[in-house]
Write a protein that holds these residues in place. Sequence first.
Motif, PDB file in Angstrom:
ATOM      1  N   UNK A 180      44.291-130.379  -7.287  1.00 40.13           N
ATOM      2  CA  UNK A 180      44.386-130.933  -8.413  1.00 40.13           C
ATOM      3  C   UNK A 180      43.885-129.929  -9.844  1.00 40.13           C
ATOM      4  N   UNK A 181      42.804-129.504  -9.426  1.00 37.73           N
ATOM      5  CA  UNK A 181      42.047-128.484 -10.526  1.00 37.73           C
ATOM      6  C   UNK A 181      43.034-127.497 -10.659  1.00 37.73           C
ATOM      7  N   UNK A 182      43.877-126.942  -9.543  1.00 33.00           N
ATOM      8  CA  UNK A 182      44.564-125.855  -9.895  1.00 33.00           C
ATOM      9  C   UNK A 182      46.107-126.276 -10.742  1.00 33.00           C
ATOM     10  N   UNK A 183      46.355-127.442 -10.299  1.00 34.13           N
ATOM     11  CA  UNK A 183      47.439-127.995 -11.242  1.00 34.13           C
ATOM     12  C   UNK A 183      47.041-127.944 -12.537  1.00 34.13           C
TER      13      UNK A 183
ATOM     14  N   UNK B  46      59.622-132.179 -10.544  1.00 37.11           N
ATOM     15  CA  UNK B  46      58.472-131.674 -10.089  1.00 37.11           C
ATOM     16  C   UNK B  46      57.748-133.241  -9.597  1.00 37.11           C
ATOM     17  N   UNK B  47      57.393-133.340  -8.397  1.00 38.39           N
ATOM     18  CA  UNK B  47      57.016-134.540  -7.611  1.00 38.39           C
ATOM     19  C   UNK B  47      55.859-134.375  -6.970  1.00 38.39           C
TER      20      UNK B  47
ATOM     21  N   UNK C 168      50.711-134.940 -16.271  1.00 36.15           N
ATOM     22  CA  UNK C 168      49.331-134.859 -15.732  1.00 36.15           C
ATOM     23  C   UNK C 168      49.558-135.392 -14.160  1.00 36.15           C
ATOM     24  N   UNK C 169      48.200-135.042 -13.446  1.00 38.21           N
ATOM     25  CA  UNK C 169      48.164-135.488 -12.097  1.00 38.21           C
ATOM     26  C   UNK C 169      48.358-137.098 -12.098  1.00 38.21           C
ATOM     27  N   UNK C 170      47.863-137.561 -12.941  1.00 30.92           N
ATOM     28  CA  UNK C 170      47.827-139.241 -12.885  1.00 30.92           C
ATOM     29  C   UNK C 170      49.167-139.507 -13.209  1.00 30.92           C
ATOM     30  N   UNK C 171      50.136-139.000 -13.883  1.00 32.96           N
ATOM     31  CA  UNK C 171      51.395-139.366 -14.230  1.00 32.96           C
ATOM     32  C   UNK C 171      52.266-139.258 -12.965  1.00 32.96           C
TER      33      UNK C 171
END
Lengths: 149, 754
Positions: free
Chosen positions: B548-551, B508-509, B569-572
């Motif tokens: 990002x909320x959906x993720x 995942x990217x 996480x999104x940040x990662x």
Amino acid sequence: MRSNVKRTLQVFAVLLLGVGVFFLYLDKAFPRVRCEGAHLSVPEKYADCVSCHAKSTARATQDWKESKHGAMLVKCVVCHGEPDGKGSIPFSANPDPATICARCHDPAMQRMAAKFGGSADCNTCHPRHQNPLHSDAYQHKAPSGKTSF
Amino acid sequence: MTVSRREFLIGSAAALALGMVGSAPRAAAAGKKESVDRWVKGVCRYCGTGCGVLVGVRGDRAVAVKGDPNNHNAGLLCLKGAMLIPVIYAGDRITEPMIRRGGKGSPLTKVSWDEALDFAADAFRKALDAGGPDAVAYYGSGQAPTEESYLANKIWKAGFRTNNVDGNPRLCMASAVAGYLTTFGKDEPMGTYNDMDTATCFFIIGSNTSEAHPVLFRRIAQRKENSPDVKIIVADPRRTNTSRIADLHMSFIAGTDLALLNGMAHVIIREELDNPRFYGRYVNFVTNDGKPCAFEDYKAFLAEYTPEKVQEITGVPAADVIRAAKFFAESSSTLSLWCMGINQRTRGVWANNLIHNLHLLTGQIGRPGASPLSLTGQPNACGGVRDTGSLAHLLPAGRMVANEKHRAEMEEFWGVPKGTIQPKIGHHTVALFEAMAKGTVRAVFIHCTNPAHTLPDLNALTKGLETAFVAQTECFMDAETLKYADVVFPAAFWCETDGVCGCTERRYALTEQAIKPMGNCRPTVQILMDFAERAGVDPKLFPYRTAADIWEEWRTLSKGSPYDFYGMTRARLKRESGIKWPCPAEDHPGTNLRYVRGEDPLVPANHPDRLFFYGRPDGRANIFLRPHQPPFEPADKEYPFVLTTGRVIDHWHTATMTGKVPELQKAYPSAFVEINPDDAKKLGVSNGDRVVLETRRDKMTFPARITDTCMPGLVFCPFFDKNKLVNRLFHHAVDNTSKEPEYKICATKVYKQA
């Protein structure tokens, strides 16, 4: 006598200006290299560089075919751009390595720069079109011609 | 008038300079370095390889693309990926919402967002009133970011309460999914691209890796270059560029691959190259109708697939079948790669099972370099559609619509009343378009795909688009499906919005937003939510502000499931260039070898066996006794040639993107037909002649390309050309299990145009 010289110079200057404008028009109106002119009736072949260059620059074409770029189908336009200059990559018969090679080989170029101090021109050590697939491997495997004793 | 010598010289220089000035910009451009303000990380928009890219932004414009050195592609891109910028700024980008006020056939008119959204919502509400929940449908894409597919799946299954959610992965990956599910119990491969660096044998079947996945082909070639003893077997009826690096190319008659694979298994057992210790511990043998059986039954089943018999069926010399089997089994680690040649078949699932059989029979699995790795065609078919369960029979993270427990789990997680999700499986793609033609499905939302170009048997299936109300998100005006759209939403394009893609290797990217959406375009998640709310879906179902909320919700849902990527996480994802699941915790590095103790976090550390196929109730994978069966429409006396389709390196899918890049478009401006020189001679056809392909559905004319890429009896047409929709020639028979159509084989007449 002096007025005749002046007159001649005037005519010559106007002619020269005309020639300059003419070339400017040519340059603006027509592509630099008109490959499609060679096969106007077959538009499918507009970007088929190889079919013509196999004859006009046979060595370069063969080298490309046997190179890694040839095996991976990295076609002429990827580095050289469209000859008519209407593509997304500026056309150049001698692409600038710092721009063109870096598109794909930037990490390797940085490693090379760190290791050897870098070079202004990749082609000094990696001659253009001449990087055949398996070359090193086959060299290692090739018989040396020397006996073991 | 007098002119001094000085004036004359100045005049001459000026004239020359004027002449030169025209060429100056070109010379400058050729040597100019691309200066950018910042590089923004993302994933290539095209194929399933999922190469990392960096988008160079200057001011508010994307000006350059280069490979991400930290992703699996190590900075390399293929020619398509390297020329992505002109696609963003293509002249025919759709930047305003449009509707067709006068119904099908009337012109599209630009309108406001409110009007377009209300127009679509009204049509959906009317369809729901008239035909109930199953009168509406969603047709998605393996190109849409994960957040979009997850959201659409939720809106349709829990909001509109229909399982009519399918998408173009049905046309490309469904057989691979069913292959993994039936053999291993869980979808998605156990290996990764890393296996390409350690494999000592590559078995490439039904894949033109060189043109469809060029960056992976380069990695395989690099492996061969570094270790010339590495064996590469390519099995393909066409001798494509992929075969340039092959030690053995097997041109089998199209549609006989099942016999070839069984023949290899026969040789492996006959030559005692099988691995009884492995299959005795990790494998069950299963008959074709699903009953358990023993190894002896399997051996007896394979008895008829002698190399000589296989030669008779497939046309591959018996000696080559033996060689291939020996290469496969004797290597220290064998990696199989396959793609549409195996999947797009009426027996695609069986073909997938037979590839897995070879790995399980020889124990070529669960070690670095030893793995069956199915290549995907789209950038997010795996992560976006397969994993989020955005297909008619699936629910997120490997759950099934038909399973009551799974439905209850999803209802609880989504906070909807019990019984909201319907137990009835929705329409698969072909059935969906048939239902639209019949009028039982009255309105469809098509997102990020171009079915009027890509469906099989187009003359029959586009009737559905002529009949039903079609709402579509699209970026380019030349998409064929726009001809049928009643409302068009201008979606933000790649790198104008953010989203996660999951490629072939479970990686995942995140593609981050690099530039603002063009014109009046909006991110698709916003479009879907605005539309759904107006169509009557409770907005509490989608309390999101951004993708990002959906993720975040999807990541939480994956926790504890076999698709666990809670650690992403999104940040990662912003920091790292792709992570491979399972990845249950933020400090987990991702998984290379799935099902392997010590590698896969889902296998208990104290598990008694090294391998644990946890998708199966007893932890054992299946070897299936799948017999050879011919394709749906083999060549016959009346239609003596086999027609097959595929890609060329310069174009991707329907060329709505690659067609905007002058270099790519000029390389292949239009489709052609490849004919073997022997056939061409018999037909009296020369290079460039107009040749008619006539099948039982339709007939079309193509320029001939005489080449020995195709074996005699086989002709090939690429499918990218919107002016020559070759899928009109194909039937729409589908695989019994996966419901994937057979794009690779149909019978055709071939003759020179009079």
